[in-house]
Design an enzyme around this catalytic site. Structure first.
Site, PDB file in Angstrom:
ATOM      1  N   TYR A 134      26.782 -73.776  40.815  1.00 32.28           N
ATOM      2  CA  TYR A 134      27.377 -73.371  42.100  1.00 32.28           C
ATOM      3  C   TYR A 134      28.896 -73.609  42.102  1.00 32.28           C
ATOM      4  CZ  TYR A 134      22.487 -73.918  43.722  1.00 32.28           C
ATOM      5  OH  TYR A 134      21.120 -73.882  43.871  1.00 32.28           O
ATOM      6  N   ASP A 173      22.195 -80.466  48.607  1.00 30.36           N
ATOM      7  CA  ASP A 173      21.654 -79.866  47.379  1.00 30.36           C
ATOM      8  C   ASP A 173      22.709 -78.958  46.740  1.00 30.36           C
ATOM      9  OD1 ASP A 173      18.872 -79.106  45.872  1.00 30.36           O
ATOM     10  OD2 ASP A 173      20.190 -77.360  46.011  1.00 30.36           O
ATOM     11  N   HIS A 189      17.130 -76.750  36.298  1.00 33.79           N
ATOM     12  CA  HIS A 189      17.282 -75.636  37.238  1.00 33.79           C
ATOM     13  C   HIS A 189      16.268 -74.513  36.983  1.00 33.79           C
ATOM     14  CE1 HIS A 189      20.726 -73.862  39.873  1.00 33.79           C
ATOM     15  NE2 HIS A 189      19.580 -73.338  40.231  1.00 33.79           N
ATOM     16  N   LYS A 195      21.857 -80.071  39.472  1.00 39.42           N
ATOM     17  CA  LYS A 195      20.886 -79.458  38.544  1.00 39.42           C
ATOM     18  C   LYS A 195      21.499 -79.142  37.189  1.00 39.42           C
ATOM     19  CE  LYS A 195      19.097 -77.215  42.689  1.00 39.42           C
ATOM     20  NZ  LYS A 195      20.235 -76.776  43.489  1.00 39.42           N
TER      21      LYS A 195
HETATM   22  P1  NDP Z   1      18.794 -69.628  52.743  1.00 40.45           P
HETATM   23  O1  NDP Z   1      17.414 -69.097  52.861  1.00 40.45           O
HETATM   24  O2  NDP Z   1      19.050 -71.042  53.080  1.00 40.45           O
HETATM   25  O3  NDP Z   1      19.736 -68.667  53.613  1.00 40.45           O
HETATM   26  C1  NDP Z   1      21.119 -68.814  53.649  1.00 40.45           C
HETATM   27  C2  NDP Z   1      21.694 -67.637  54.436  1.00 40.45           C
HETATM   28  O4  NDP Z   1      21.219 -67.672  55.790  1.00 40.45           O
HETATM   29  C3  NDP Z   1      23.183 -67.654  54.516  1.00 40.45           C
HETATM   30  O5  NDP Z   1      23.628 -66.302  54.476  1.00 40.45           O
HETATM   31  C4  NDP Z   1      23.489 -68.261  55.881  1.00 40.45           C
HETATM   32  O6  NDP Z   1      24.715 -67.767  56.376  1.00 40.45           O
HETATM   33  C5  NDP Z   1      22.316 -67.753  56.686  1.00 40.45           C
HETATM   34  N1  NDP Z   1      21.908 -68.683  57.757  1.00 40.45           N
HETATM   35  C6  NDP Z   1      21.839 -70.015  57.708  1.00 40.45           C
HETATM   36  N2  NDP Z   1      21.389 -70.526  58.861  1.00 40.45           N
HETATM   37  C7  NDP Z   1      21.182 -69.475  59.693  1.00 40.45           C
HETATM   38  C8  NDP Z   1      20.749 -69.365  61.026  1.00 40.45           C
HETATM   39  N3  NDP Z   1      20.404 -70.443  61.734  1.00 40.45           N
HETATM   40  N4  NDP Z   1      20.658 -68.108  61.564  1.00 40.45           N
HETATM   41  C9  NDP Z   1      20.991 -67.021  60.845  1.00 40.45           C
HETATM   42  N5  NDP Z   1      21.416 -67.067  59.566  1.00 40.45           N
HETATM   43  C10 NDP Z   1      21.506 -68.295  58.989  1.00 40.45           C
HETATM   44  O7  NDP Z   1      19.287 -69.258  51.262  1.00 40.45           O
HETATM   45  P2  NDP Z   1      19.706 -69.989  49.932  1.00 40.45           P
HETATM   46  O8  NDP Z   1      19.300 -69.058  48.841  1.00 40.45           O
HETATM   47  O9  NDP Z   1      21.104 -70.427  49.994  1.00 40.45           O
HETATM   48  O10 NDP Z   1      18.759 -71.264  49.812  1.00 40.45           O
HETATM   49  C11 NDP Z   1      19.083 -72.539  50.317  1.00 40.45           C
HETATM   50  C12 NDP Z   1      19.473 -73.508  49.216  1.00 40.45           C
HETATM   51  O11 NDP Z   1      18.458 -73.623  48.243  1.00 40.45           O
HETATM   52  C13 NDP Z   1      20.680 -73.060  48.379  1.00 40.45           C
HETATM   53  O12 NDP Z   1      21.900 -73.202  49.073  1.00 40.45           O
HETATM   54  C14 NDP Z   1      20.529 -73.934  47.174  1.00 40.45           C
HETATM   55  O13 NDP Z   1      20.973 -75.252  47.455  1.00 40.45           O
HETATM   56  C15 NDP Z   1      19.025 -73.875  46.959  1.00 40.45           C
HETATM   57  N6  NDP Z   1      18.626 -72.789  46.027  1.00 40.45           N
HETATM   58  C16 NDP Z   1      18.082 -73.159  44.816  1.00 40.45           C
HETATM   59  C17 NDP Z   1      17.672 -72.212  43.910  1.00 40.45           C
HETATM   60  C18 NDP Z   1      17.094 -72.644  42.611  1.00 40.45           C
HETATM   61  O14 NDP Z   1      16.892 -71.801  41.734  1.00 40.45           O
HETATM   62  N7  NDP Z   1      16.781 -73.919  42.438  1.00 40.45           N
HETATM   63  C19 NDP Z   1      17.804 -70.766  44.182  1.00 40.45           C
HETATM   64  C20 NDP Z   1      18.357 -70.472  45.496  1.00 40.45           C
HETATM   65  C21 NDP Z   1      18.731 -71.459  46.366  1.00 40.45           C
HETATM   66  P3  NDP Z   1      26.057 -68.665  56.554  1.00 40.45           P
HETATM   67  O15 NDP Z   1      26.167 -69.601  55.406  1.00 40.45           O
HETATM   68  O16 NDP Z   1      27.124 -67.609  56.556  1.00 40.45           O
HETATM   69  O17 NDP Z   1      25.938 -69.364  57.870  1.00 40.45           O
END
Ligand code: NDP
Length: 273
Positions: A52, A47, A110, A77
């Site tokens: 991004y 995704d 988006h 998006k």
């Molecule tokens: P998430 O809820 O997926 O959290 C991501 C964070 O959690 C990062 O800091 C990552 O760190 C950390 N993390 C990942 N796995 C673990 C784990 N197993 N244990 C502890 N920490 C962990 O946040 P997002 O906001 O990124 O949401 C996911 C996806 O959703 C986005 O990447 C995007 O593709 C989409 N999105 C869409 C939006 C929209 O408006 N349509 C808005 C926001 C997100 P690290 O990477 O350092 O490992």
């Protein structure tokens, strides 16, 4: 279920239930390496989004992996500045160019940009008919935005991607989407890490011998919601994939549902006209 398991969208296209999100993954090596590692781990769903700035790196990793294009589900998006009929057509072409793909599996609006979103949807319908997107959908649409769209669209959106976790349990929206055949997709399913230390979540996770992150992802899957956790950390990418070999009992689902506090970690469309 496993990493390749798909939910079926209202146009018959299958969407893998778990994918890798790449919001806030740096363009270039960071995104490239995360996507490649995810594909090697067995993920079949990525995704991304124009905003991004990492579509190019996603495309490079897809080409470098040995996974056939037909097995990977790619979402991007339409960004807010690219709304309008002609603008949206051009924005999709530009995303395809950056990704190096002939089509995406899912193209999402988006955000429900005021006044222009209807025009943009007409463009997405055209892109769908032209085969540039195998499915089209929306993101950050509330029930109100969906009702408006459903009265005017020719193609019903396949997906609504919204913030969804036990801390943002949007039950009314989930029910509305189910009734109208729209697949809900969870963004920020890990609450961006903010709630992973929640004592109650930790307690339930310990009882299942799982991590809090795995509980949150499994909770989405139990609700039949597609989930797209983001990580650039190889061990976490693997940890987040190990959610298909256990179930959460009904009483624990209820307990997790009750953690809802309308948490919004990015933005909140509730008051968008
Ligand atoms: P998430 O809820 O997926 O959290 C991501 C964070 O959690 C990062 O800091 C990552 O760190 C950390 N993390 C990942 N796995 C673990 C784990 N197993 N244990 C502890 N920490 C962990 O946040 P997002 O906001 O990124 O949401 C996911 C996806 O959703 C986005 O990447 C995007 O593709 C989409 N999105 C869409 C939006 C929209 O408006 N349509 C808005 C926001 C997100 P690290 O990477 O350092 O490992």
């Amino acid at each position: 279920m496993d990493l390749a398991s798909r939910f079926t969208l209202n146009n018959g296209v299958g969407i893998p239930a778990l994918g890798l999100g790449v919001f806030q993954a740096e363009p270039g090596e960071e995104t490239h390496d995360a996507v490649l590692h995810a594909l090697e781990t067995g993920y079949r769903h990525i995704d991304t989004a124009r905003v991004y700035r990492n579509e190019h790196a996603v495309g490079e990793a897809l080409r470098e992996s040995c996974v056939p294009r037909g097995e990977v589900f790619v979402t991007t998006k339409l960004w807010n500045r690219d709304h309008g009929f002609e603008q949206a057509l051009a924005a999709c072409d530009a995303s395809l160019n950056r990704l190096g793909l002939a089509f995406v599996d899912l193209y999402l609006v988006h955000w429900p940009v005021e006044e222009l979103r209807g025009e943009s949807w007409r463009a997405l319908e055209q892109l769908y008919r032209e085969g540039k997107c195998r499915a089209i959908g929306v993101s950050n649409y509330t029930v109100r935005h969906l009702e408006e769209l459903l009265t005017s669209c020719e193609v019903v959106p396949t997906v609504n991607q919204v913030e969804f976790s036990p801390f943002t349990f949007q039950l009314e929206l989930l029910d509305f989407c189910r009734v109208h055949g729209i697949q809900l997709e969870a963004y920020s399913p890990l609450t961006k890490g903010l709630k992973l230390d929640d004592p109650y979540l930790k307690k339930i996770a310990a009882a299942y011998d799982r991590t809090p992150a795995q509980m949150l992802l499994r909770w989405c899957l139990e609700h039949q919601v597609v989930t797209i956790p983001k990580s650039i950390t190889p061990a976490r990418i693997e940890e987040n994939a190990r959610v298909f070999d256990f179930k959460i009992a009904a009483e624990d689902m209820h307990r997790l549902n009750s953690l809802d506090e309308n948490l919004r970690t990015s933005w909140d469309p509730t008051d968008t006209p």
